[in-house]
Design an enzyme around this catalytic site. Structure first.
Site, PDB file in Angstrom:
ATOM      1  N   SER A   1     -19.953   9.748  -7.924  1.00 38.73           N
ATOM      2  CA  SER A   1     -19.993  11.034  -8.614  1.00 38.73           C
ATOM      3  C   SER A   1     -19.934  10.843 -10.118  1.00 38.73           C
ATOM      4  O   SER A   1     -20.667  11.482 -10.875  1.00 38.73           O
ATOM      5  CB  SER A   1     -18.824  11.918  -8.167  1.00 38.73           C
ATOM      6  OG  SER A   1     -18.946  12.244  -6.814  1.00 38.73           O
TER       7      SER A   1
ATOM      8  N   SER B   1       0.822  -1.208   0.000  1.00 35.18           N
ATOM      9  CA  SER B   1       0.000   0.000   0.000  1.00 35.18           C
ATOM     10  C   SER B   1       0.853   1.253   0.000  1.00 35.18           C
ATOM     11  O   SER B   1       0.508   2.237  -0.653  1.00 35.18           O
ATOM     12  CB  SER B   1      -0.917   0.018   1.217  1.00 35.18           C
ATOM     13  OG  SER B   1      -1.814  -1.043   1.168  1.00 35.18           O
TER      14      SER B   1
ATOM     15  N   HIS C   1     -13.442   5.101  18.454  1.00 33.67           N
ATOM     16  CA  HIS C   1     -13.414   3.657  18.595  1.00 33.67           C
ATOM     17  C   HIS C   1     -13.032   3.279  20.012  1.00 33.67           C
ATOM     18  O   HIS C   1     -12.976   2.096  20.340  1.00 33.67           O
ATOM     19  CB  HIS C   1     -12.380   3.058  17.632  1.00 33.67           C
ATOM     20  CG  HIS C   1     -12.650   3.373  16.206  1.00 33.67           C
ATOM     21  ND1 HIS C   1     -13.457   2.591  15.409  1.00 33.67           N
ATOM     22  CD2 HIS C   1     -12.231   4.400  15.430  1.00 33.67           C
ATOM     23  CE1 HIS C   1     -13.519   3.139  14.201  1.00 33.67           C
ATOM     24  NE2 HIS C   1     -12.782   4.225  14.185  1.00 33.67           N
TER      25      HIS C   1
END
Lengths: 761, 203, 282
Positions: free
Chosen positions: A460, A362, A495
């Site tokens: 969109s 990533s 959280h």
């Protein structure tokens, strides 16, 4: 007692044997057996007498089993045991014991009232075996009440044959990498199979395989990501079905607690890291360079490396299946449990390490995309003329760049704690388990925005194209994206409302979380306004985007409830949260990317997906999704906690759980329709033109469907419609239309360039 | 569902009403869009004036006033909801005067409750109606979470961290106590029973 | 300008980088796509090595071998493209005129920033909470070695900058000296660090270990991560020297040294502050 017997019988199932050759079945807890719920482990002392340290082959021995300690015997059912051995055979001597088909020996109902038993064991005929004994004992006070505290413990013993040598350690080290290779090849096979067209010769096959193995082209890498992502979506879905079957009925035993815990852990990790993110970055890979008019990403080889780290990391994570159990710590991996000897080992270490590799993937992807979008845009493509999907990817990869390294470091810290005993999160050495929560959620909240912001970009694009009008409020949409990205970094504490963290921190974070509703609301209203006054074509791509608007709004609303601390104190870690995040992740990300599949499929392959099958796919998915996840809101209200392998009858949880399971199967069947559609539409092709939907504006609709090998025959120049074909109200001042005056005007172009570039020869 | 009078219930209905209003608004607008503006197959597809074309950045479309409207109104709603949360939040975090203290210890996989007089009971908690209780919570091993759905309260049990929660029973009965933080193999079985003894003070 | 949109030039191709829009440019030559098995091999090597590390298997050497082979395949395919001599330059703001690889390195450094932020903030969190009870790593050793390391690292940044300047002016010998001294500094840094660690773990009456306390954990993992980055830099520097000796670094192709310099100076700054002050001085 009956439950205990059931668990023991569950050990008989062949699926429960682990490869390491161990004798303990995963259905029985490591510490022993609690039969009535609750209770204290380790409070009694079991004795196993009579096991010879060295056995004589085929000799018969008498073993005495007894429990010392335990609650006073008050009624019937004083105690129980289960004894297993890796060699030899047991024989029952009286009616108080029985031998099970699996070879283990335990008590009978008649033998339930005592705490000592005598059994017989015949040593193996071989002289070189090492026999491991495992004794589980349980003592109760006789009331058989669910609140009666059981006290249990386990004992082990070993008997070696005359020629046996010292046993090796149980984890077979060579198993791992070998199994890994097999697993990696299996995964590759899935990916490859998805891409095979019909009517191929063997040569075509090998040539194309090699082309995909060595490609660095953004379009091919994109397809690899998408195919891999959907393959793991399938696997994660299987796990979800296993979970739902287990939870369809109260106190079900379809899955053992250990299997259940592995299932939900792998479901979460798979869906987020191996399904959603690859699908997103697959589309980003294919579409973004086209949208900005680039031939490829800035660093194509690194792009390929980013892809190949995906099956690499996935294989490591799934390797746990072959080493006794995958990680079972939840996708969030909270310590101390994720460092505890009671969690799966080495499955959990493998789970951690696999994610480290995914994190590297990533990070490289993030660097690549930012560099590409910032530096390789075609003429005319200024930042404020970039399509909204590319904008969403730009914001997303900024989040990725800054958040993923934090996760990677946290994972390394966890791994070090597990492997060499460092003190990062270990309370016994001064570490703080809550530190993990801070690090994880500092990554984790931007992470969920990483998976939803691209979905916003897709919606969109699709709503505007299918409405055949420009998106309503392009600039606000960009500002909202930027605002959401920035906000995502200061809300992670929501959280942790019950974690015991600083109250001031929790309060501030409640406030920032509530703020998220504002830019999100702007986007939702802008989409609705885009549709208003359009000339809508209700095809499957639009239906999934419309479905997104409905379900994502619902998910956002349930998120607002969770933002309020007094409400969250009830809902935290219950099924209300499960409902919320499935509404935004499935009803959000997945719906949007199913829309993306239907939308960009003609560009990628050159033909459309079938609309009739698509309609059924959409309806089945929409209905199945809501039937599955809507009841979970009520389960949360009723207080059903998350991550529980079973629930107790009589608390009103049965109906919603059963409904959710039914919905899950509807969802599963509908999802299969996508595969059906792909095969069917290939055989009954409806060709697509360059501008497949006849109202796209971004540059991917300028090149052919599918694009040529270098994406564009000639790099196009992006014009500005209000300058080329001004509307009556746009004539004149730049104030009326911000687009005027900042780009190339038609008058400056030679006549030839004004013609739309066709693309394919 | 948490009982009446709990902080949860003081603010939940407000959120619920706003949610329904916003949800209905979005749903209706969405459906109207689909009904009023679709172009059925077969009819001549009308092409809007500002329909985009490939290779050209589209016309500007927007309405600043409308966008300001749907920025300001949600901001006001958000502000109101935050404001509505403040009083119940105070109640949740406030310490009652002279609460009865209970030491709660979570271990894999049982809840232990130690009363002020030193006795410990496992998996069972006895309390009196109308009395304010403060549970001091800790863990001997992994993170657990003490959850009493009847009062809508929850707080984690973390080894090395002192956490607490407070509740005041208002009706008699037996209610479940659950573990709400995944703690391993028997997390689902880690339950206890809360028994509230009467009489409940009137008024 | 159309060249700017192409990722790299293939071996033997000659392209000029053009910045700015050129609407009358004719169609680009048909270029070959890049096909290489190296990324797959590198990933495979990493996977085998990582698995073996976790399972404590000797196959880690196999993994490292596969990784190295993949890295060699990569370089063998990439280096002949002479990316230095055909830089791809950004056309648009905000990075107009800047080479794409430079933008890439800066972005990569941003991620490294987050890596070290996580480690240092963990240290700060624990230290602030412990207050006076914290036993700093500095108390286990004399500051001499740590300060020496700081001086060495700072000097190495200077010598590297000298090498770059020499390359830009075509002074090969001065450039080689600069690179070699930088390498020696890096190696010296690592050796001194090894001595430091040895002293703290084996020569102390009460060993100061990574697993013994939070002080130890934060110290060793943070300085160790930094040391790992120095080691990575040393390996790349070795390659730069090897290439410098063979093909030389001159005014037309010295960008690689500049980009490596960005990384090396970053690693230096991370040491100079916050690692050295936080772990040695206070």
């Amino acid at each position: 007692m009956a439950v205990c017997l059931l668990l023991v019988l569950g050990a008989v199932a062949p699926a429960s044997l682990s490869l390491s050759g161990g004798i303990s079945s995963p259905t029985l807890p490591a510490e022993g057996c609690t039969c009535h719920g609750g209770g204290k482990p380790g409070a009694v002392t079991p004795h196993l007498d009579g096991v010879p340290s060295q056995y004589e082959p085929s000799k018969v021995y008498q073993l005495n089993i007894s429990i010392e300690g335990g609650p006073p015997i008050g009624g019937v059912n004083a105690g129980g045991f289960n004894l297993a051995a890796t060699g030899g055979a047991f024989l029952s001597l009286n009616e108080t014991t029985q031998v099970f088909p699996s070879g283990e020996i335990g008590h009978t109902t008649a033998g339930n009232n005592q705490r000592a038993w005598v059994v017989q064991w015949t040593a193996p005929a071989e002289t070189d075996k090492v026999v491991d004994f495992r004794l589980l004992t349980n003592a109760v006070d006789g009331s058989a009440s669910p609140d009666a505290p059981d006290q249990w413990n386990r004992a082990t013993a070993q008997s070696m044959g005359p020629d046996a040598s010292a046993p090796t350690t149980s984890t077979e080290l060579i198993d791992g990498p070998t199994a890994f290779v097999l697993l990696a090849m299996a995964m590759l096979a899935i990916v490859v199979y998805a891409l095979i067209p019909k009517g191929w010769s063997k040569e075509d096959f090998y040539q194309t395989i090699w082309a995909y193995l060595t490609t660095t082209d953004h379009k091919r890498v994109g397809m690899l990501y998408i195919a891999t992502g959907f393959a793991f979506f399938f696997l994660g879905g299987i796990m979800a079905l296993l979970i739902r079957v287990q939870l369809a009925f109260p106190e079900n035993d379809f899955l053992s607690p250990s299997q259940y815990n592995q299932a939900f852990t792998m479901h979460g990790t798979t869906m987020i890291f191996l399904a959603a993110m690859p699908i997103i970055f697959g589309f980003a890979n294919f579409v973004v360079p086209l949208q900005i008019g680039a031939r490829d990403l800035a660093f194509p080889r690194i792009n390929a490396l980013g892809y190949w780290l995906l099956p690499a990391g996935a294989s490591i994570i799934y390797l746990g299946l072959f080493t006794g159990g995958t990680g079972d710590v939840g996708w969030t991996g909270y310590p101390p449990y994720s460092e505890s000897p009671t969690s799966q080992s080495p499955g959990t270490q493998l789970w951690v390490m696999g994610q480290v590799l995914l994190g590297i993937s990533s990070t490289l992807t993030g660097v690549n995309f930012i560099a590409t979008i910032m530096t390789l845009r075609a003429p005319g493509v200024t930042l404020l003329r970039v399509p909204l999907f590319t904008w969403s990817i730009l914001i997303t990869v900024f989040l990725l760049l800054l958040a993923i390294p934090v996760l990677t470091i946290a994972l390394v810290m966890l791994l070090l704690d597990r492997l060499i005993g460092t003190a990062f999160f270990d309370p016994s050495k001064g570490g703080d388990p809550v530190l993990w929560q801070h690090l994880f959620w500092y990554f984790g909240h931007p992470e969920v925005y990483i998976v939803i912001i691209p979905a916003f970009g897709v919606v969109s694009e699709v709503t505007a194209t299918m409405a055949r009008r420009p998106i309503f409020g392009y600039r606000s949409m960009v500002y909202a994206l930027v605002g959401l990205g920035a906000l995502s970094y200061i809300v992670w504490g929501h959280h942790m409302f019950t974690s015991g963290a600083n109250p001031l921190f929790r309060f501030l974070v409640m406030f920032t979380t509530m703020l998220v509703a504002v830019p999100t609301g702007i986007k939702i209203f802008n989409w609705l306004a885009t549709l208003t006054g359009g000339a809508l074509v209700l095809n499957t791509a639009l239906l999934f985007s419309v479905g997104f608007i409905a379900t994502f709004t619902m998910g956002g609303i349930s998120g607002m409830f969770l933002a309020s601390i007094p409400i969250d104190l009830h809902f935290h870690d219950t099924y209300f949260v499960v409902a919320h995040f499935h509404y935004v992740l499935f009803g959000g990300t997945i719906f949007a990317f199913l829309s993306a599949v239907y939308y960009w499929y003609p560009k990628i392959t050159g033909h459309f997906l079938n609309e009739r099958i698509g309609l059924v796919h959409f309806l089945g998915t929409f209905v199945g999704f809501n039937v599955t996840f809507y009841p979970m809101h009520e389960l949360g209200l009723l207080g059903m906690p998350r991550r529980t392998a079973f629930y107790v009858a009589g608390r009103g949880l049965e109906f919603d759980n059963l409904l959710a399971t039914v919905g899950a199967f509807i969802l599963a069947v509908s999802s299969a329709l996508l595969a059906v559609n792909i095969v069917y539409s290939r055989r009954n092709r409806v060709q697509a033109k360059d501008d497949a939907w006849e109202s796209g504006w971004s540059l991917e609709w300028v090149t052919s469907s599918p694009p040529p090998e270098h994406s564009f025959l000639k790099i196009p120049t992006l014009l500005v419609q209000s300058e080329v074909e001004p509307l009556p109200e746009e004539q004149g001042s730049p104030e009326a239309n911000p687009a005027i005056g900042s780009g190339l005007t038609a008058a400056a172009l030679p006549k030839r360039s004004r013609r739309r570039t066709k693309g394919s020869p | 569902m948490p009982g009446a009078g709990t902080p949860f219930n003081e603010v939940f209905p407000t959120f619920l009403w706003f949610s329904i209003a916003i949800g209905v608004f979005v749903a209706v607008w969405l459906c109207l869009n689909l009904i009023l503006f679709r172009t059925p197959k077969g009819t001549k597809r009308r092409r809007p004036k500002d329909a985009p074309k490939p290779g050209m950045f589209p016309h500007h479309r927007g309405n600043l006033r409308l966008e300001l409207l749907w920025t300001v109104i949600p901001s006001l709603i958000v502000a109101y909801l935050t404001f509505a949360t403040l009083a119940p939040l105070d109640e949740v975090w406030g310490t009652p005067d002279n609460p009865v203290r209970i030491q709660v210890t979570g271990s894999q996989w049982v809840w232990a409750f130690t009363y002020e007089n030193g006795t410990t009971s496992y998996a069972h908690l006895d309390v009196r109606c109308g009395v304010a209780y403060e549970a001091r919570i800790t863990s001997t091993d992994v993170i657990h979470s003490l959850f009493i759905p009847q009062y809508g309260v929850k707080e984690d049990a973390v080894r090395g961290v002192d956490t607490k929660l407070t509740f005041t029973p208002t009706e008699t009965g037996t209610f479940p106590i659950l573990c709400a933080e995944y703690c391993g193999l028997s997390h689902a079985a880690m339950q206890a029973t809360l028994t509230v003894h009467g009489p409940c003070p009137s008024g | 300008m159309s060249d700017a949109a192409m990722a790299t030039a293939p071996a033997g191709g000659a392209h000029e980088a053009q910045a700015g829009a050129d609407l009358h440019h004719h169609d680009e030559e048909h270029t070959e796509g890049i096909y290489t098995i190296a990324p797959l091999v590198v990933s495979l090597g990493l996977a085998v090595a990582a698995t073996s590390l976790v399972l404590r298997s000797p196959l880690i050497f196999l993994g490292m071998g596969i990784f190295s082979y993949g890295a060699w395949l990569w370089l063998r395919e990439y280096l002949p493209t002479r990316a230095d001599e055909h830089p791809v330059v950004s056309t648009h703001a905000p990075f107009a005129g800047i080479e794409v690889r430079k933008v890439g390195i800066w972005l990569f450094l941003m991620t490294e920033m987050m890596v070290f932020s996580s480690l240092v903030s963990t240290y700060v969190r624990y230290r602030l909470e412990a207050g006076a009870d914290w036993v700093p790593a500095a108390s286990h050793q004399d500051l001499f070695l740590g300060s020496l390391n700081t001086f060495i690292l700072l000097s190495s940044s200077f010598t590297l900058a000298t090498a770059l300047d020499a390359a830009r002016h075509g002074k090969q010998q001065r450039m080689m000296y600069g690179l070699v001294i930088t390498l020696m500094c890096g190696v010296a840094f690592l050796l001194i660090k090894a001595v430091e660690w040895y002293e703290m773990i084996y020569l102390e009456p009460e060993p100061f270990t990574p697993w013994g306390s939070v002080e130890g954990t934060t110290f060793y993992v943070t300085t160790g991560t930094h040391g790992g980055h120095v080691l990575g830099g040393v390996i790349v520097l070795g390659y730069l020297i090897y290439k410098g000796a063979n093909r030389g670094w001159g005014p037309t192709n010295s960008n690689s040294i500049e980009y490596f310099g960005l990384y090396w100076h970053f690693v230096d700054i991370i040491w100079a502050l916050p690692v050295f002050p936080f772990f040695y001085l206070i």
